[in-house]
Enzyme design. Structure first.
Site, mmCIF file in Angstrom:
data_model
loop_
_atom_site.group_PDB
_atom_site.id
_atom_site.type_symbol
_atom_site.label_atom_id
_atom_site.label_comp_id
_atom_site.label_asym_id
_atom_site.label_seq_id
_atom_site.Cartn_x
_atom_site.Cartn_y
_atom_site.Cartn_z
ATOM 1 N N ALA A 46 7.049 -20.671 18.396
ATOM 2 C CA ALA A 46 7.076 -22.133 18.468
ATOM 3 C C ALA A 46 7.208 -22.728 17.070
ATOM 4 O O ALA A 46 7.914 -23.714 16.860
ATOM 5 C CB ALA A 46 5.812 -22.642 19.145
ATOM 6 N N GLU A 47 6.552 -22.072 16.102
ATOM 7 C CA GLU A 47 6.607 -22.561 14.729
ATOM 8 C C GLU A 47 8.018 -22.350 14.166
ATOM 9 O O GLU A 47 8.570 -23.218 13.487
ATOM 10 C CB GLU A 47 5.557 -21.820 13.889
ATOM 11 C CG GLU A 47 5.481 -22.241 12.433
ATOM 12 C CD GLU A 47 5.159 -23.717 12.238
ATOM 13 O OE1 GLU A 47 4.737 -24.376 13.213
ATOM 14 O OE2 GLU A 47 5.354 -24.211 11.116
ATOM 15 N N SER A 94 39.124 6.518 10.196
ATOM 16 C CA SER A 94 38.360 7.200 11.233
ATOM 17 C C SER A 94 37.797 8.461 10.603
ATOM 18 O O SER A 94 37.897 8.679 9.402
ATOM 19 C CB SER A 94 39.229 7.495 12.449
ATOM 20 O OG SER A 94 40.248 8.370 12.064
ATOM 21 N N ILE A 95 37.212 9.277 11.422
ATOM 22 C CA ILE A 95 36.471 10.396 10.889
ATOM 23 C C ILE A 95 36.867 11.608 11.717
ATOM 24 O O ILE A 95 37.119 11.497 12.914
ATOM 25 C CB ILE A 95 34.973 10.049 10.967
ATOM 26 C CG1 ILE A 95 34.077 11.050 10.303
ATOM 27 C CG2 ILE A 95 34.539 9.834 12.353
ATOM 28 C CD1 ILE A 95 32.655 10.491 10.185
ATOM 29 N N GLU A 131 23.235 11.873 10.107
ATOM 30 C CA GLU A 131 22.792 10.676 10.827
ATOM 31 C C GLU A 131 23.386 10.640 12.225
ATOM 32 O O GLU A 131 24.225 11.473 12.580
ATOM 33 C CB GLU A 131 23.141 9.411 10.037
ATOM 34 C CG GLU A 131 24.619 9.257 9.760
ATOM 35 C CD GLU A 131 24.909 8.252 8.637
ATOM 36 O OE1 GLU A 131 24.195 8.249 7.613
ATOM 37 O OE2 GLU A 131 25.861 7.472 8.788
ATOM 38 N N LYS A 133 25.587 9.435 15.428
ATOM 39 C CA LYS A 133 26.875 8.798 15.687
ATOM 40 C C LYS A 133 26.652 7.817 16.833
ATOM 41 O O LYS A 133 26.534 8.207 17.993
ATOM 42 C CB LYS A 133 27.944 9.826 16.036
ATOM 43 C CG LYS A 133 29.324 9.200 16.177
ATOM 44 C CD LYS A 133 30.418 10.252 16.220
ATOM 45 C CE LYS A 133 31.796 9.622 16.120
ATOM 46 N NZ LYS A 133 32.105 8.704 17.204
ATOM 47 N N ARG A 154 37.623 -3.045 13.792
ATOM 48 C CA ARG A 154 38.400 -2.075 13.045
ATOM 49 C C ARG A 154 39.899 -2.237 13.298
ATOM 50 O O ARG A 154 40.709 -2.065 12.385
ATOM 51 C CB ARG A 154 37.942 -0.672 13.468
ATOM 52 C CG ARG A 154 38.721 0.436 12.864
ATOM 53 C CD ARG A 154 37.973 1.758 13.021
ATOM 54 N NE ARG A 154 38.790 2.835 12.529
ATOM 55 C CZ ARG A 154 39.587 3.583 13.288
ATOM 56 N NH1 ARG A 154 39.647 3.365 14.574
ATOM 57 N NH2 ARG A 154 40.323 4.522 12.762
ATOM 58 N N CYS A 439 20.965 5.175 61.882
ATOM 59 C CA CYS A 439 20.452 6.079 60.853
ATOM 60 C C CYS A 439 21.018 7.480 61.083
ATOM 61 O O CYS A 439 20.934 8.010 62.190
ATOM 62 C CB CYS A 439 18.934 6.098 60.901
ATOM 63 S SG CYS A 439 18.227 7.368 59.833
HETATM 64 S S1 IVH Z 1 31.149 6.840 9.091
HETATM 65 C C1 IVH Z 1 35.006 6.961 6.610
HETATM 66 N N1 IVH Z 1 28.879 6.938 10.411
HETATM 67 O O1 IVH Z 1 32.484 6.685 14.610
HETATM 68 C C2 IVH Z 1 33.903 7.248 7.542
HETATM 69 N N2 IVH Z 1 30.845 6.345 11.623
HETATM 70 O O2 IVH Z 1 35.654 7.426 13.312
HETATM 71 C C3 IVH Z 1 33.598 6.082 8.393
HETATM 72 N N3 IVH Z 1 30.426 5.828 13.980
HETATM 73 O O3 IVH Z 1 34.385 4.286 15.258
HETATM 74 C C4 IVH Z 1 32.750 6.343 9.560
HETATM 75 N N4 IVH Z 1 28.260 6.167 13.950
HETATM 76 O O4 IVH Z 1 32.313 3.274 14.142
HETATM 77 C C5 IVH Z 1 30.209 6.706 10.490
HETATM 78 N N5 IVH Z 1 26.785 7.039 11.425
HETATM 79 C C6 IVH Z 1 28.104 6.792 11.509
HETATM 80 C C7 IVH Z 1 28.721 6.398 12.702
HETATM 81 C C8 IVH Z 1 30.109 6.193 12.726
HETATM 82 C C9 IVH Z 1 29.277 5.814 14.693
HETATM 83 C C10 IVH Z 1 31.746 5.522 14.557
HETATM 84 C C11 IVH Z 1 32.579 4.575 13.764
HETATM 85 C C12 IVH Z 1 33.985 4.953 14.118
HETATM 86 C C13 IVH Z 1 33.843 6.396 14.428
HETATM 87 C C14 IVH Z 1 34.314 7.225 13.248
#
Ligand code: IVH
Length: 701
Positions: A46-47, A94-95, A131, A133, A154, A439
């Site tokens: 509320a604040e 992308s990765i 980490e 994904k 993206r 049934c």
């Molecule tokens: S790093 C250059 N870290 O996975 C490296 N990507 O192609 C950039 N994603 O759609 C990506 N978790 O959105 C990175 N911990 C994470 C991620 C992550 C999810 C997704 C990202 C992209 C795809 C990578």
């Protein structure tokens, strides 16, 4: 925090107005971060609202004071004609994906990195940041002088779409970066900082959204990822704002000018830095040495995957040193220093071979998909729920279709949709499945309450399916806890006409049981012993075991505590039932209806006559520091499991509820606590950690 009340002055004097607006923005940013990102609010809602409205009024009176990072800009709900293209200053790459979901995937990546760095065999292990994904939508957040100026998808990696209006509605995304409070006095953030991360939807938020859709008889969403992606790309920010979205930062785009001493040397430091700027960063990350550490993290997170509050589709490994990352560089569109190591998919396509109808304990008819067995979310699935007839029709599912099966978290597998068999326009939908009018188990009429979505068998305990479910429920771990009475055995007992009513369970002798197929003398004796043992119980378990509609474990406990005896409960009039904690008109009526049936009273009496007993007036057992208190548990506690915490609270006379309301006395929050914690703050419910809970249990509350 108390602000000087110079609001009135600010109305007249433009200089005072500017100062007051700046002060309000600062305060509101601080509290928004505590609330959305840290999950640790310091100010009653509320604040917060009062200060927010004051700022809104000031900005309305002095439009020139409006800044793009003003907290008021989160809720304006802009509508666009189309999404504008945004050229990324640094391409969003992308990765590379390691599709071998076994440990070999991590070993292959490490070997590649070592080869490309030309490391000799005896060189020490490479340090990695591992980490999660996140399964959502990649977003680039551009901060100029610490203010969020643009959010873009993206797209094709070179050009994305401007979705600033929607991303501004995500509470977890700071509109303005925080000043790091870690001793780097006077230092702020880079002049331009692009933060990359994932917009996603929590599983509980998604399930709640779909439950609402189902109740309204409206279309359900396929999965959290598509729902989040759809929300981010809405033209109308009001629509996006209704979808509960979350965000995790995991990297950088364009960066111009790190303040001295702040430029990170490793990926882990970089994430710490982003967290210090007020961005949400997942705590489930680890710096590890070499392939072995990667394999360990991959395995540890797989074990926790179902328990996480959101979907992940794997793990991302990154070389931790930013200098080594630079040295490794890129291979066309992918960095050489990172890889995604997948987990088994939580969605699969498979053939819908048929649709069965299952009759539940309360007679609800559920269409169940019979599938060509498929490996999904880590197990082989051959049955999946289609929820109800209306949903099945809305999805246009037909036997013979290729369907999408989803199994994520601890939710039962479900068919979330179909894939078009032929390209081109959709054929008109002609269902090839009908729900029976009788049934399938007992041939009683199938009925549907007016306006309801569920069809039910009207046969009650006459129906063998309902009887089987009733016996399984009665014998269940949380009810009478009869060990060894599983579904195969119950099928035999009911189908063979050996057990027709619950009390007949207690007339079973070793000889009769041993005569059953696949039943050894030893198992028969064990079951008889288990039945005998189950006779010593509690009133709460007994009431729950009866399977009264609307009466779950928690309500049964409340009823037992309130009435203290079965006779008082059986004879309780509506108005007294309504006195019980959390019992409303629907639950009260269901209890009345149950005990008004002479047959049900007879069953209860016969069970008692068979020797089932419990201590009278359970509430009088031991000290009960939490008597009459309702607690909600959320997140992961450091040492206590959810089950243990619940048992402790209940042993102390308290009750554990599933959602936070005005009636909640305390919320106990651990790591990854989410919307329940936010709700507690909204309602001003006290929040405890595990230590606080233990103090309460010890009577120190
Ligand atoms: S790093 C250059 N870290 O996975 C490296 N990507 O192609 C950039 N994603 O759609 C990506 N978790 O959105 C990175 N911990 C994470 C991620 C992550 C999810 C997704 C990202 C992209 C795809 C990578």
């Amino acid at each position: 925090m108390v602000l000087p009340d110079n609001a009135r002055m600010a109305e007249q004097d433009p200089l005072a107005a500017a100062a007051r607006a700046a002060q309000l923005r600062e305060t509101l940013h601080h509290h928004a971060h505590r609330y959305y990102v840290l999950d640790a609010p310091e100010l009653p809602d509320a604040e917060y609202d009062r200060l927010f409205q004051e700022l809104q009024a000031l900005e309305a009176a002095h439009p020139d004071l409006l800044t793009p990072d003003s907290p008021t800009q989160r809720v304006i709900g802009r509508v666009l004609d189309g999404l504008a293209p945004v050229r990324h200053a640094v391409p969003m790459l992308s990765i590379q994906t390691e599709t071998d979901t076994s440990a070999a995937g991590a070993l292959a990546f490490d070997a590649r990195v070592r080869r490309e760095l030309a490391l000799p065999e005896d060189a020490p292990p490479v340090e990695y940041a591992a980490e999660l994904k996140f399964d959502g939508l990649a977003i680039n957040l551009r901060y100029a002088a610490g203010v969020l100026v643009q959010a873009a998808t993206r797209g094709d990696g070179e050009t994305g779409e401007d979705v600033t209006h929607n991303v501004q509605t995500i509470g977890q995304v700071p509109l303005r970066l925080q000043r790091p409070q870690d001793g780097l006095q006077g230092q702020t953030w880079p002049a331009v900082l692009e933060v990359r991360g994932e917009v996603y939807m929590r599983r509980d938020d998604f399930e709640a959204l779909n439950a609402r859709q189902r109740d309204k008889g409206e279309k359900t969403y396929i999965n959290p990822r598509n729902t989040a992606a759809g929300a981010v790309r809405q033209l109308d920010a009001k629509v996006a704002a209704q979808r509960p979205l979350s965000f995790f930062a995991y990297g950088l785009g364009d960066v111009q000018g790190w303040p001295e001493g702040q430029e990170p040397a490793t990926h882990a430091q970089l994430l710490d830095r982003l967290a210090a700027y007020g961005l949400p960063v997942s705590q489930d990350r680890r710096v590890v040495q070499g392939a072995e550490g990667l394999v360990q993290f991959h395995a540890d997170m797989l074990a926790r995957r179902d328990a996480l509050p959101f979907d992940i589709d794997g793990i991302v490994y990154k070389v931790n040193s930013l200098a080594l990352q630079k040295q490794l560089g890129f291979k066309t569109r992918e960095p050489r220093w990172a890889v995604a190591h997948k987990y088994p998919a939580q969605e699969q396509l498979t053939l819908l071979r048929g649709i069965d109808v299952q009759v539940g304990r309360t007679g609800k008819l559920t269409p169940v998909a019979k599938l060509e067995p498929v490996f999904v979310g880590g197990t082989t699935v051959s049955n999946a729920t289609l929820h109800n007839l209306f949903e099945l029709r809305r999805k246009g599912v037909r036997v013979g279709d290729t369907v999408i099966v989803r199994r994520a978290g601890d939710v039962i597998p479900e068919v979330v949709g179909r894939v078009a068999t032929q390209p081109g326009p959709r054929q008109p939908y002609v269902p090839n499945f009908r729900l029976p009018q009788q049934c399938p188990v007992c041939a009683s009429a199938v009925v549907r309450e007016r306006g309801g979505m569920d069809h039910r068998c009207s046969g009650g305990l006459f129906c063998a399916a309902q009887r089987k479910q009733a016996i399984l429920h009665f014998a269940g771990r949380r009810a009478m806890d009869v060990e060894g009475l599983g579904d195969k055995l119950v099928d035999q007992l009911v189908d063979g006409g050996i057990v027709r009513t619950l009390p007949e369970l207690y007339t079973l002798g070793v000889a009769k049981l041993a005569a059953l197929e696949r039943m050894a003398d030893k198992s028969a004796a064990n079951l008889v012993a288990a039945l005998e043992k189950s006779k010593a119980t509690t009133l709460a378990r007994f009431v729950y075991a009866l399977g009264i509609r609307q009466v779950g474990e928690a309500t049964a406990k409340d009823l037992a505590r309130h009435f203290g005896s079965l006779d008082r409960l059986m004879d309780a009039p509506l108005d007294e039932l309504l006195q019980v904690n959390d019992v409303g008109p629907i639950v009260a009526q269901a209890i009345r209806t149950f005990f008004e049936q002479p047959h049900n009273r007879e069953v209860a009496e016969q069970l008692r006559a068979a020797g089932i007993h419990w201590p009278e007036h359970e509430a009088a057992l031991g000290p009960q520091p939490l008597l009459g208190k309702t607690l909600v548990l959320t997140g992961t506690l450091p040492t206590l499991s959810r089950e243990d915490a619940k048992a402790l609270v209940e042993a102390a006379g308290g009750k554990v509820a599933g959602s936070v309301s005005k009636k909640t006395d305390y919320v106990v929050a651990g790591e990854e606590a989410g919307s329940k914690l936010a709700k507690a703050q909204e309602l001003g419910v006290p929040v405890l950690d595990e230590a606080g809970l233990k103090a309460l249990l010890a009577g120190g509350g």
